[in-house]
Design a protein around this motif. Structure first.
Motif, PDB file in Angstrom:
ATOM      1  N   ARG A  68      40.555  64.201  31.493  1.00  0.00           N
ATOM      2  CA  ARG A  68      41.878  64.829  31.526  1.00  0.00           C
ATOM      3  C   ARG A  68      42.784  64.028  32.456  1.00  0.00           C
ATOM      4  O   ARG A  68      42.455  63.807  33.619  1.00  0.00           O
ATOM      5  CB  ARG A  68      41.752  66.263  32.065  1.00  0.00           C
TER       6      ARG A  68
ATOM      7  N   ASP B 176      46.115  63.902  34.538  1.00  0.00           N
ATOM      8  CA  ASP B 176      47.158  64.754  35.112  1.00  0.00           C
ATOM      9  C   ASP B 176      48.428  63.974  35.427  1.00  0.00           C
ATOM     10  O   ASP B 176      49.494  64.564  35.560  1.00  0.00           O
ATOM     11  CB  ASP B 176      46.652  65.440  36.385  1.00  0.00           C
TER      12      ASP B 176
ATOM     13  N   GLY C  85      43.434  62.703  37.697  1.00  0.00           N
ATOM     14  CA  GLY C  85      42.952  63.795  36.865  1.00  0.00           C
ATOM     15  C   GLY C  85      41.433  63.761  36.872  1.00  0.00           C
ATOM     16  O   GLY C  85      40.811  63.272  37.820  1.00  0.00           O
TER      17      GLY C  85
END
Length: 95
Positions: free
Chosen positions: A74, A76, A16
């Motif tokens: 973030r 993922d 991410g």
């Protein structure tokens, strides 16, 4: 995955937006709070690799935190691998 109560070695690859956002520092802080030894490092393909050893329950908690929504950047996805601890790690380093 090792049985409860055992020591374990967790290797996790986190993908991410996890580089350049304080992710390794955050991971180190959480691991130390959980009493784990190991390290976190950036990989050339943009992921962060995390290696942690200690009580299985603490490793599972760290894995849950890595997959949670309170991380910097973030996340993922996280791929995990469980193995026997090697016992050679002390402290928790950002590499």
């Amino acid at each position: 995955m090792p049985e409860s109560g055992e020591s374990a070695r967790l290797t996790a690859w986190v993908r991410g937006r996890v580089q350049g956002v304080g992710f390794r520092w955050w991971t180190r802080a959480r691991a130390l709070e959980l009493g784990l030894a190991g390290w976190a490092r950036n990989t050339e393909d943009g992921r962060v690799e995390v290696v942690a050893e200690g009580p299985r329950e603490a490793c599972v908690k760290l894995l849950d935190l890595l997959r949670g929504c309170d991380t910097p950047g973030r996340v993922d996805g996280v791929v995990e691998r469980w193995s026997e601890p090697r016992g050679s790690l002390t402290g928790f380093a950002e590499r």
